[in-house]
Design an enzyme around this catalytic site. Sequence first.
Site, PDB file in Angstrom:
ATOM      1  N   GLU A 143       0.865  -1.166   0.015  1.00  0.00           N
ATOM      2  CA  GLU A 143      -0.093   0.112  -0.031  1.00  0.00           C
ATOM      3  C   GLU A 143       0.854   1.403  -0.176  1.00  0.00           C
ATOM      4  O   GLU A 143       0.418   2.378   0.222  1.00  0.00           O
ATOM      5  CB  GLU A 143      -0.948  -0.203   1.152  1.00  0.00           C
ATOM      6  CG  GLU A 143      -1.883  -0.752   1.079  1.00  0.00           C
ATOM      7  CD  GLU A 143      -3.052  -0.709   2.198  1.00  0.00           C
ATOM      8  OE1 GLU A 143      -4.129  -1.271   2.081  1.00  0.00           O
ATOM      9  OE2 GLU A 143      -2.589  -0.543   3.365  1.00  0.00           O
ATOM     10  N   ASN A 187      -2.940 -13.849  -0.899  1.00  0.00           N
ATOM     11  CA  ASN A 187      -3.976 -14.765  -0.877  1.00  0.00           C
ATOM     12  C   ASN A 187      -4.581 -15.038  -2.329  1.00  0.00           C
ATOM     13  O   ASN A 187      -3.841 -14.916  -3.297  1.00  0.00           O
ATOM     14  CB  ASN A 187      -5.340 -13.910  -0.150  1.00  0.00           C
ATOM     15  CG  ASN A 187      -5.653 -12.671  -1.244  1.00  0.00           C
ATOM     16  OD1 ASN A 187      -5.404 -12.596  -2.337  1.00  0.00           O
ATOM     17  ND2 ASN A 187      -6.331 -11.566  -0.552  1.00  0.00           N
ATOM     18  N   THR A 236      -2.333 -17.627   1.495  1.00  0.00           N
ATOM     19  CA  THR A 236      -3.294 -17.687   2.653  1.00  0.00           C
ATOM     20  C   THR A 236      -4.751 -17.968   2.015  1.00  0.00           C
ATOM     21  O   THR A 236      -5.158 -17.475   0.754  1.00  0.00           O
ATOM     22  CB  THR A 236      -3.537 -16.154   3.287  1.00  0.00           C
ATOM     23  OG1 THR A 236      -3.540 -15.197   2.188  1.00  0.00           O
ATOM     24  CG2 THR A 236      -2.149 -16.063   4.116  1.00  0.00           C
ATOM     25  N   GLY A 270      -5.215 -11.000   7.382  1.00  0.00           N
ATOM     26  CA  GLY A 270      -3.887 -11.387   6.315  1.00  0.00           C
ATOM     27  C   GLY A 270      -2.982 -10.565   7.093  1.00  0.00           C
ATOM     28  O   GLY A 270      -1.709 -11.087   7.101  1.00  0.00           O
ATOM     29  N   ASP A 271      -3.052  -9.418   7.734  1.00  0.00           N
ATOM     30  CA  ASP A 271      -1.932  -8.798   8.145  1.00  0.00           C
ATOM     31  C   ASP A 271      -1.552  -9.526   9.511  1.00  0.00           C
ATOM     32  O   ASP A 271      -0.351  -9.701   9.831  1.00  0.00           O
ATOM     33  CB  ASP A 271      -2.417  -7.358   8.674  1.00  0.00           C
ATOM     34  CG  ASP A 271      -2.959  -6.471   7.518  1.00  0.00           C
ATOM     35  OD1 ASP A 271      -2.580  -6.859   6.510  1.00  0.00           O
ATOM     36  OD2 ASP A 271      -3.810  -5.769   7.735  1.00  0.00           O
TER      37      ASP A 271
HETATM   38  O1  RIB Z   1      -5.755  -5.401   5.474  1.00  0.00           O
HETATM   39  C1  RIB Z   1      -6.549  -4.622   6.303  1.00  0.00           C
HETATM   40  C2  RIB Z   1      -6.136  -3.109   6.045  1.00  0.00           C
HETATM   41  O2  RIB Z   1      -6.284  -2.802   4.762  1.00  0.00           O
HETATM   42  C3  RIB Z   1      -6.885  -2.269   6.704  1.00  0.00           C
HETATM   43  O3  RIB Z   1      -6.635  -1.771   8.226  1.00  0.00           O
HETATM   44  C4  RIB Z   1      -6.936  -1.070   5.882  1.00  0.00           C
HETATM   45  O4  RIB Z   1      -6.622  -0.051   6.645  1.00  0.00           O
HETATM   46  C5  RIB Z   1      -6.331  -1.435   4.654  1.00  0.00           C
HETATM   47  O5  RIB Z   1      -5.233  -0.987   4.576  1.00  0.00           O
END
Ligand code: RIB
Length: 323
Positions: A143, A187, A236, A270-271
């Site tokens: 991102e 994913n 994932t 996923g995070d």
């Molecule tokens: O992966 C989830 C995240 O994606 C959210 O917290 C949002 O901010 C986007 O970046």
Amino acid sequence: MSGRVVVVGSVNVDLVLRAERLPVPGETVTGGVFERHDGGKGANQAVAAARLGRPTLFIGALGDDAFGHEARRVLEREGVDTSAVRTIPGQATGVALILVDRQGENLIAVASGANGLLDGPSVREALGRLGSLRGDVVLVSHEIPTATVREALRIARAEGALTILNPAPAAGLDRSTLGLADFLTPNRSELAALTAAETRRAGRRQGAGKDPAQLARELIEPSAEGPGVGQAVIVTLGSAGALLVRAERPDQPIEVPAFKVRPLDTTGAGDAFNGALAAGLAAGRSLEEAVRRAVVAGALATTRVGAREGMPSAAELEAALGS
Ligand code: RIB
């Protein structure tokens, strides 16, 4: 090995609307509930690793606004080192608009703001201050600008770190970036997008019906565009767990089973997976064990509303693993 986790990525404020179902284009769905949460894939991943007890440094960019000041305070409260988080004057902090339905599925649109200005030189300077990265894990998500992702991976590798690329979102990534990752964590849809884009660029016809293991193998093998992913592609699969395809045994994928929970909100799963994977590898765990733990961390993250709220502490993860 017992190293640090360094996360390079985005930080957002999440404006979340929970509704009975997700609207289709042009439709209005009423009756939702609004909440504000902390977010951004990079910042979420850093929090996931820090909660698991790893020394964690986050490299990112915030706007010079109330959202940015608050986001920094929250990261510090979580124990994340924010000394390499820049505040960019005159810029807005990233914002994500998120819709979540009753099954916990989501739709996300992001206004990048300051994240879009995180550049290669500032990442180079921040990583340079850390000295040798031998024993550390550098986790990068997408991102932020692609050139910055590439620079972060390049320096991390040169300094001896293990590198993880979370190709989220997948658009715009090619071998010049993928080839710098030891581990790639798409994913299912990101995996399909990466391989389809490469096929398109090569002027080949799209092969229909390939399974995730075949697609992952394609990204491990070198192509005309450049080298493949160094050690493994870890796909994932949401409620189906994860698939581990290793470069040393590409024909023997390992299916890592899901950890069963009742999901309330899949945002941030996923995070949590990526942060826990980085934490596990930095702690010296084997790849397979780190992936198994990451699957459980990802599942636990879905049991609360908000990307970070359900991310487990080390004690919560151990309890779930023992249950
Ligand atoms: O992966 C989830 C995240 O994606 C959210 O917290 C949002 O901010 C986007 O970046």
